[in-house]
Design an enzyme around this catalytic site. Structure first.
Site, PDB file in Angstrom:
ATOM      1  N   THR A 107       0.814  -1.212   0.000  1.00  0.00           N
ATOM      2  CA  THR A 107       0.000   0.000   0.000  1.00  0.00           C
ATOM      3  C   THR A 107       0.846   1.262   0.000  1.00  0.00           C
ATOM      4  OG1 THR A 107      -1.733  -1.170   1.213  1.00  0.00           O
ATOM      5  CG2 THR A 107      -1.843   1.217   1.205  1.00  0.00           C
ATOM      6  N   SER A 108       1.887   1.295   0.823  1.00  0.00           N
ATOM      7  CA  SER A 108       2.737   2.485   0.913  1.00  0.00           C
ATOM      8  C   SER A 108       3.511   2.747  -0.376  1.00  0.00           C
ATOM      9  CB  SER A 108       3.727   2.351   2.076  1.00  0.00           C
ATOM     10  OG  SER A 108       3.054   2.275   3.306  1.00  0.00           O
ATOM     11  N   TYR A 131     -11.937  -3.705  -4.517  1.00  0.00           N
ATOM     12  CA  TYR A 131     -13.033  -3.265  -5.381  1.00  0.00           C
ATOM     13  C   TYR A 131     -13.982  -4.394  -5.766  1.00  0.00           C
ATOM     14  CZ  TYR A 131     -15.695  -1.035  -9.112  1.00  0.00           C
ATOM     15  OH  TYR A 131     -16.720  -0.552  -9.878  1.00  0.00           O
ATOM     16  N   TYR A 138      -2.618 -10.490   3.017  1.00  0.00           N
ATOM     17  CA  TYR A 138      -2.695  -9.088   3.437  1.00  0.00           C
ATOM     18  C   TYR A 138      -4.164  -8.701   3.499  1.00  0.00           C
ATOM     19  CZ  TYR A 138      -1.737  -3.991   3.209  1.00  0.00           C
ATOM     20  OH  TYR A 138      -1.691  -2.632   3.446  1.00  0.00           O
ATOM     21  N   ARG A 166      -9.481  -0.786   2.836  1.00  0.00           N
ATOM     22  CA  ARG A 166      -9.118  -0.483   1.440  1.00  0.00           C
ATOM     23  C   ARG A 166      -9.802  -1.430   0.457  1.00  0.00           C
ATOM     24  NH1 ARG A 166      -4.675   3.404  -0.215  1.00  0.00           N
ATOM     25  NH2 ARG A 166      -3.721   4.009   1.751  1.00  0.00           N
ATOM     26  N   LYS A 177      -0.787 -10.277   7.209  1.00  0.00           N
ATOM     27  CA  LYS A 177      -0.696  -8.901   7.678  1.00  0.00           C
ATOM     28  C   LYS A 177      -2.118  -8.423   7.900  1.00  0.00           C
ATOM     29  CE  LYS A 177       0.461  -4.162   6.354  1.00  0.00           C
ATOM     30  NZ  LYS A 177       1.029  -3.260   5.320  1.00  0.00           N
ATOM     31  N   ILE A 199       4.218  -4.645   9.908  1.00  0.00           N
ATOM     32  CA  ILE A 199       4.535  -4.060   8.603  1.00  0.00           C
ATOM     33  C   ILE A 199       3.870  -2.697   8.625  1.00  0.00           C
ATOM     34  CG2 ILE A 199       4.501  -4.385   6.097  1.00  0.00           C
ATOM     35  CD1 ILE A 199       4.039  -7.386   6.592  1.00  0.00           C
TER      36      ILE A 199
END
Length: 300
Positions: free
Chosen positions: A52-53, A115, A141, A146, A170, A212
Site C-alpha cells: 500500500t505504501s 473493489y 494481506y 481499502r 498482515k 509491517i
C-alpha cells in the site's frame, strides 16, 4: 527456504518502503535504492515494496516487477525481502507472484483483491491458486478499509491448513477480536503481523510475529526497536516506545497513506514530495502538522 524457517526468519519490523518519484512521476530508482539501504542500516528486520505504501495500484505490472527487481538486488539477502504482489486482477497477481519467485524474493505479500468484493469461498480459491502456483512463502494481506471485504479468520485458517506455504497474514484490521481469532483458528505458530500502527505492540502481546507499519518509513529504528524490546523481554521499554510513537502514527494518517509519509520524508531530505495521481500531497494544514511533529521527534 523451508516454510518453518521462514516463519522464524520473517519476524520483526518489515518496512513497507514507499516508491519515490521524480517530478514528472517517473520512478526514481536511485533514491529508491538509497531508501532501502537506509532502512536496512536503521535496523529494519525485512523489506517489502509495492504494498500500500508503495502506490502499486498507480503502477503498471511491468513497473511493479521492475521495482521489485531493483529492491531485491539492493537488499541482496541482507534481510528477508517480501514484495507485495497482489492486485484486483487474479492473472496479474499470478504473474507478479511468479515473478517474485523467479527473481529470488524470500516471500510474497498478497493483498485481498480490492473493489471486486469477492465472497469468502472466492477468496479461498483466489489465494489457494496463488499459493499453489509458487514454492515461496506467502503472507496474506487483509486490509478491509481499502478492499471493502474482510478475510475472515475461518478462511485464513482453511488456507493455512491447505496451503503449507501460506505462513502468515498482515492484518491492517482494527477489529482486535478478529486478529485474536486468527491465531486461535490458524494456530499460534501462524505469523501474524500488525498493519495498524497503534496495534503493533498489542499484537506482539497476543503472539504476533511483528509488524509491517507505514511509520517505519519515517522512523525505521524506533519501529524496529519496538519489536526488539518486546523480544528481549523489555516490556516496559516496548510500552514506552508504543506510546512514544503514537503522535507520529497519528499524523502519518491525517491523509491517505502514503501522502503524509512522503511529505515527512521530503521534509527529512530523503525524497521528493511526489505522489502519482489520483493521490496528491496533503493540505498545507496537514503539512504543517507533519512538520511540527517531525520537529518534536528531532527528525528535522
Amino acid at each position: 527456504m523451508a516454510y518453518g524457517e521462514a516463519r522464524t526468519r520473517f519476524r520483526g519490523s518489515i518496512s513497507p518502503v514507499v516508491t519515490p518519484f521524480h517530478e514528472d512521476e517517473r520512478i526514481d530508482f536511485d533514491t529508491f535504492t538509497e531508501l532501502i539501504n537506509w532502512h536496512i542500516e536503521s535496523g529494519s528486520h525485512g523489506i517489502s515494496v509495492t504494498g500500500t505504501s508503495g502506490e502499486p495500484s498507480s503502477m503498471s505490472v511491468d513497473e511493479r516487477i521492475n521495482v521489485m527487481e531493483t529492491a531485491g538486488k539492493t537488499v541482496n539477502g541482507r534481510v528477508p525481502f517480501i514484495p507485495g504482489t497482489g492486485s484486483t486482477n487474479h492473472q496479474e497477481t499470478l504473474r507478479m507472484t511468479k515473478a517474485a519467485q523467479e527473481m529470488g524474493a524470500d516471500g510474497a505479500l498478497v493483498i485481498v483483491p480490492y473493489y471486486n468484493k469477492p465472497n469468502q469461498h472466492a477468496l479461498y480459491k483466489h489465494f489457494k491458486a496463488i499459493a499453489d502456483s509458487v514454492d515461496i512463502p506467502i503472507i496474506l494481506y487483509n486490509i478491509p478499509g481499502r478492499t471493502a471485504v474482510n478475510l475472515k479468520a475461518d478462511t485464513i485458517a482453511a488456507l493455512a491448513k491447505d496451503c503449507p506455504n501460506i505462513i502468515g497474514v498482515k492484518e491492517a484490521n482494527k477489529d482486535f477480536e478478529h486478529v485474536n481469532k486468527v491465531l486461535l483458528k490458524a494456530g499460534r505458530d501462524f505469523n501474524l503481523y500488525s498493519g495498524i500502527e497503534v496495534l503493533c505492540y498489542p499484537m506482539l502481546a497476543i503472539g504476533g510475529a511483528g509488524h509491517i507499519s507505514a511509520t517505519a518509513n519515517v522512523a525505521p529504528t524506533e519501529v524496529a526497536d519496538l519489536f526488539n524490546k518486546w523480544e528481549a523481554g523489555d516490556v516496559n521499554g516496548a510500552q514506552d516506545l508504543h506510546y512514544h510513537l503514537m503522535p507520529l502514527n497519528d499524523v502519518l494518517f491525517r491523509d491517505t497513506n502514503p501522502a503524509p509519509a512522503k511529505t515527512a520524508l521530503s521534509m527529512m531530505g530523503k525524497i521528493k514530495p511526489v505522489l502519482r495521481k489520483p493521490l496528491d500531497v496533503p493540505s498545507e494544514e496537514v503539512q504543517e502538522e507533519v512538520r511540527s511533529t517531525l520537529i518534536s521527534y528531532n527528525l528535522i
